[in-house]
Design an enzyme around this catalytic site. Structure first.
Site, mmCIF file in Angstrom:
data_model
loop_
_atom_site.group_PDB
_atom_site.id
_atom_site.type_symbol
_atom_site.label_atom_id
_atom_site.label_comp_id
_atom_site.label_asym_id
_atom_site.label_seq_id
_atom_site.Cartn_x
_atom_site.Cartn_y
_atom_site.Cartn_z
ATOM 1 N N SER A 227 0.852 -1.192 0.000
ATOM 2 C CA SER A 227 0.000 0.000 0.000
ATOM 3 C C SER A 227 0.884 1.237 0.000
ATOM 4 O O SER A 227 2.094 1.157 0.167
ATOM 5 C CB SER A 227 -0.909 0.005 1.221
ATOM 6 O OG SER A 227 -0.232 0.587 2.309
ATOM 7 N N LYS A 228 0.216 2.383 -0.204
ATOM 8 C CA LYS A 228 0.964 3.639 -0.273
ATOM 9 C C LYS A 228 1.739 3.900 1.002
ATOM 10 O O LYS A 228 2.674 4.679 1.018
ATOM 11 C CB LYS A 228 0.024 4.838 -0.428
ATOM 12 C CG LYS A 228 -1.036 4.655 -1.432
ATOM 13 C CD LYS A 228 -1.872 5.918 -1.566
ATOM 14 C CE LYS A 228 -3.185 5.514 -2.181
ATOM 15 N NZ LYS A 228 -3.792 6.430 -3.065
ATOM 16 N N ARG A 229 1.318 3.293 2.077
ATOM 17 C CA ARG A 229 1.970 3.562 3.358
ATOM 18 C C ARG A 229 3.203 2.691 3.574
ATOM 19 O O ARG A 229 3.979 2.933 4.477
ATOM 20 C CB ARG A 229 0.978 3.370 4.504
ATOM 21 C CG ARG A 229 -0.022 4.506 4.598
ATOM 22 C CD ARG A 229 -1.138 4.164 5.563
ATOM 23 N NE ARG A 229 -1.882 2.979 5.117
ATOM 24 C CZ ARG A 229 -2.812 2.985 4.180
ATOM 25 N NH1 ARG A 229 -3.126 4.118 3.593
ATOM 26 N NH2 ARG A 229 -3.436 1.882 3.823
ATOM 27 N N ASP A 230 3.374 1.666 2.738
ATOM 28 C CA ASP A 230 4.536 0.801 2.937
ATOM 29 C C ASP A 230 5.822 1.514 2.551
ATOM 30 O O ASP A 230 5.847 2.339 1.639
ATOM 31 C CB ASP A 230 4.393 -0.478 2.095
ATOM 32 C CG ASP A 230 3.420 -1.435 2.726
ATOM 33 O OD1 ASP A 230 3.523 -1.654 3.950
ATOM 34 O OD2 ASP A 230 2.529 -1.940 2.019
#
Ligand code: GLU
Length: 457
Positions: A227-230
């Protein structure tokens, strides 16, 4: 067959990440492979979640990676505007078509799409209410990657919300029709939406595009989708860190696609020539940051000196490494060329080359203990300093000869001079080739540094 028209249709609701970049890339590759058209369409109907800043990140990242779009914002085209927020009249027009043909109706303030088929009411345990089910035939999708997929829609669905905002499924399909899109290449997370989309295409009497749903990208460690947060997920981060766009692009191509002959590093022209949708893997691809770093190193290594020096200079500039002092141009060049074979990425350069540009470098205590703790390194350094005074600094070979003569004169090995010599002029026991190090530093720096080291060690 008519010309291929594909589109990349991001929603600017977050930073541009690896998954979006790969979807864009597969569309772009397919367009270039087939001589088709690559359209950029911005799906920004969700006013609350969209931002202009995210939009600019999309434009910048695509441009940086070389994925130029043939139609879309900034470049225009025959089917614009290319931002959904500017296409309301198009949606009104298409909505009216559905209403006129009896395929749209109003209920509870929203507008619903009406499926064809026999209807009956059932109580839905899960939602705790009575719903209307429709006896419908399955939508059949011959997906270029997933193969044969069947899915049946059995409930009408909302296409315009009660606040007047059209729903994703509706605008997505309307634009694919209006923009004459022939192939829909997108993430597998949209596969479950496809039956709704097929129903809409049919209701408009429009040809259903060819679908290709790309498998997910799994995060580096552990299960689950990236995800974008990884960590390592954002494209602009690689740009900031001085990654080469061609290396990132090559790496992204291999996330789900392979040329079939074990090759990995390939020029983009070759990838364009070989890329095809049936060649895309059905199984999920795992993100591997090390592999990306390695790819980047491979591309950096083969850069001609001039280009490498220019890239390095840009990186020093951007990262503020030039802020205190700007080195002499030809000295900077020599240092960079010497370091090129030794570094994995541009971001290592300022740290790796620090002692070239400042006399205030720390001395690694571990290296010092090791090197100064055996033999007579101070005597060797004094001999070395003496030899340096009259040495020929014009080539690595001349310096190598100087050290060899010195060593054999004293019946010692070259290592007896090289190890303390390197430590004295750089403060460390690792770095570029020793002779190159001396040559680039030059006689004055080498002598001054050895003398200072002898005075304090
Ligand atoms: N806006 C959608 C997304 O970002 C596009 C879906 C599609 O490509 O059809 O996921």
């Amino acid at each position: 067959m008519s010309q291929v028209r594909v589109r990349f249709a991001p929603s600017p609701t977050g930073f541009f990440h690896i998954g979006s970049a790969r979807t864009a890339l597969f569309n772009w590759l397919y367009a270039r492979h087939t001589g088709g058209v690559f359209v950029l369409r911005i799906e920004d109907t969700d006013k609350e979640r969209n931002s202009e800043a995210f939009l600019n990140v999309i434009y910048d990242s695509l441009t940086w990676m070389g994925m130029t779009w043939d139609e879309g914002p900034k470049v225009g085209g025959d089917y614009g505007p290319y931002r959904q927020s500017e296409r309301n009249d198009v949606y009104q027009h298409y909505l009216k078509l559905l209403q006129d043909s009896g395929r749209a109706y109003e209920k509870d303030g929203a507008i619903w799409f009406k499926l064809l088929g026999e209807r009956h009411e059932v109580f839905d345990e899960h939602r705790k209410k009575t719903v209307v089910k429709v006896k419908n035939t399955p939508a059949i999708i011959e997906d270029q990657i997933r193969g044969h997929v069947e899915r049946t829609e059995d409930e009408d669905f909302v296409i315009v919300r009660s606040d007047g905002n059209p729903v994703f499924h509706f605008v997505n399909v309307v634009d694919d029709i209006a923009m004459k899109i022939t192939h829909v290449i997108r993430g597998e997370d949209h596969l479950s939406n496809t039956s709704k989309h097929v129903e809409l295409f049919k209701a408009f009497g429009a040809p259903v595009p060819t679908y290709a749903h790309i498998p997910l990208i799994l995060k580096q460690n552990g299960p689950g989708k990236m995800s974008k947060r990884d960590q390592g997920a954002l494209i602009e981060e690689y740009q900031r860190r001085g990654y080469l766009p061609e290396a990132l692009v090559n790496f992204l191509c291999l996330l789900g696609w392979a040329p079939g002959d074990n090759r990995e590093k390939m020029p983009i022209e070759e990838i364009i020539r070989l890329f095809d949708l049936p060649g895309v893997n059905q199984s999920n691809a795992r993100f591997d940051e090390k592999k990306l770093a390695h790819m980047n190193m491979a591309y950096l290594l083969e850069k001609p000196a001039d280009e490498f020096v220019r890239l390095a200079g840009d990186y020093f500039e951007r990262s503020g490494a030039f802020a205190q002092n700007r080195p002499d141009e030809s000295y900077f060049r020599d240092v960079m060329v010497l370091s090129q074979p030794k570094i994995k990425g541009l971001e290592e350069l300022p740290g790796y080359t620090k002692y070239f540009f400042s006399d205030e470098y720390p001395v690694d205590p571990k290296a010092k203990d090791k090197i100064m703790g055996k033999g007579e390194p101070k005597v060797r350094l004094a001999e070395l300093a003496e030899a340096v005074k009259s040495a020929d600094f014009s080539s690595d070979a001349a310096l190598e000869q100087m050290i060899q003569v010195l060593a054999s004169t004293h019946g010692l090995s070259v290592g007896d001079y090289i190890h303390p010599g390197r430590l004295a002029v750089s403060g460390t026991n690792v770095g570029p080739s020793f002779y190159g190090l001396f040559r680039v530093l030059g006689r004055d720096r080498v002598l001054k540094r050895i003398e200072r080291f002898l005075a304090t060690a």
